[in-house]
Design an enzyme around this catalytic site. Structure first.
Site, PDB file in Angstrom:
ATOM      1  N   ASP A  51       0.784  -1.251   0.000  1.00 20.13           N
ATOM      2  CA  ASP A  51       0.000   0.000   0.000  1.00 20.13           C
ATOM      3  C   ASP A  51       0.812   1.295   0.000  1.00 20.13           C
ATOM      4  O   ASP A  51       0.464   2.251   0.711  1.00 20.13           O
ATOM      5  CB  ASP A  51      -0.963   0.009   1.199  1.00 20.13           C
ATOM      6  CG  ASP A  51      -2.012  -1.083   1.118  1.00 20.13           C
ATOM      7  OD1 ASP A  51      -1.906  -1.938   0.222  1.00 20.13           O
ATOM      8  OD2 ASP A  51      -2.924  -1.098   1.955  1.00 20.13           O
ATOM      9  N   CYS A  53      -2.443  -2.857   7.435  1.00 17.70           N
ATOM     10  CA  CYS A  53      -2.294  -3.765   6.293  1.00 17.70           C
ATOM     11  C   CYS A  53      -0.999  -4.573   6.319  1.00 17.70           C
ATOM     12  O   CYS A  53      -0.996  -5.730   5.889  1.00 17.70           O
ATOM     13  CB  CYS A  53      -2.466  -2.995   5.000  1.00 17.70           C
ATOM     14  SG  CYS A  53      -4.206  -2.541   4.775  1.00 17.70           S
ATOM     15  N   LYS A  76      -7.040  -4.614  -3.339  1.00 14.74           N
ATOM     16  CA  LYS A  76      -7.860  -5.175  -2.259  1.00 14.74           C
ATOM     17  C   LYS A  76      -8.857  -4.137  -1.765  1.00 14.74           C
ATOM     18  O   LYS A  76      -8.684  -2.937  -2.024  1.00 14.74           O
ATOM     19  CB  LYS A  76      -6.969  -5.657  -1.109  1.00 14.74           C
ATOM     20  CG  LYS A  76      -6.162  -4.557  -0.475  1.00 14.74           C
ATOM     21  CD  LYS A  76      -5.232  -5.114   0.581  1.00 14.74           C
ATOM     22  CE  LYS A  76      -4.274  -4.061   1.069  1.00 14.74           C
ATOM     23  NZ  LYS A  76      -4.917  -2.875   1.642  1.00 14.74           N
TER      24      LYS A  76
END
Ligand code: VGL
Ligand code: ZN
Length: 194
Positions: free
Chosen positions: A15, A141, A102
């Protein structure tokens, strides 16, 4: 601790998107400072012909994790918006790299790169047994991706010099690192890997 890379290894970059960087919609303090070191890992894996996976949050505009929908976060990483782009300096190799989106459907959130994605099957197809994980956010995450990897039977290495967290409560990131190590992740930094 010395780790020699093998053909069963992959890098997972979590991310590293504009909205998670300073000035973004959901900023991770100093999130941008890990870009140069992450790039070194990316180049190392790439040179050795090892696959590099980039996860990204890729939410619809009315995602359930957003405050307006009753969630806890400001809107972030909305599909096809500038905030969802990777940090402009992040090195994305031409070959043998994969983008894993995601949190793509309105009614589900995913903190793990394995949740509702093809990451596990892509790793399996390539015979990958060990994953090296860095990125943001340590306490969301990164943590869930590392624990997810361990639960799926991978050996997980946590890149201690390439993670930054949100720390909604002070100490969240530190506790997340402890959790990952207790779960079996091996903490490493750049000097350990060759
Ligand atoms: C993340 C909060 C909300 C993360 C994603 O990438 O860690 N955190 N969505
Ligand atoms: Zn999100």
């Amino acid at each position: 601790m010395k780790v020699r890379l093998s053909p069963q290894d992959a890098l997972v970059v979590v991310d590293m998107q504009r909205d998670f960087m300073p000035g973004g919609a959901l900023p991770v303090k100093e999130g941008d400072t890990i870009v140069p070191r992450l790039n070194q890992y990316i180049q190392l894996f790439s040179r050795k012909g090892l696959p590099v996976f980039f996860t990204r949050d890729w939410h619809p505009p009315d995602h359930i994790s957003f405050k307006e929908q009753g969630g806890v976060w400001p809107p972030h990483c909305v599909q096809d918006t500038p905030g969802a782009l990777f940090h402009p300096d992040l090195f994305i190799p031409e070959d043998n790299r994969f983008i894993i989106s995601k949190g793509t459907s309105r009614d589900f959130d995913a903190y793990s790169g394995f949740q509702g994605t093809v990451l596990h099957s892509l790793l399996q197809e390539r015979g990958i047994r060990r994953v090296f994980v860095g990125g943001v956010a340590t306490d969301y995450c990164v943590r869930n991706t590392v624990i997810g990897a361990i639960n799926l039977g991978y050996q997980a290495f946590l890149l201690l010099d390439c993670i930054k967290g949100v720390d909604v409560s002070p100490g969240d990131s530190e506790r997340a690192v402890e959790k990952m190590l207790l779960a079996g992740a091996v903490g490493v930094d750049a000097g350990d890997i060759g």
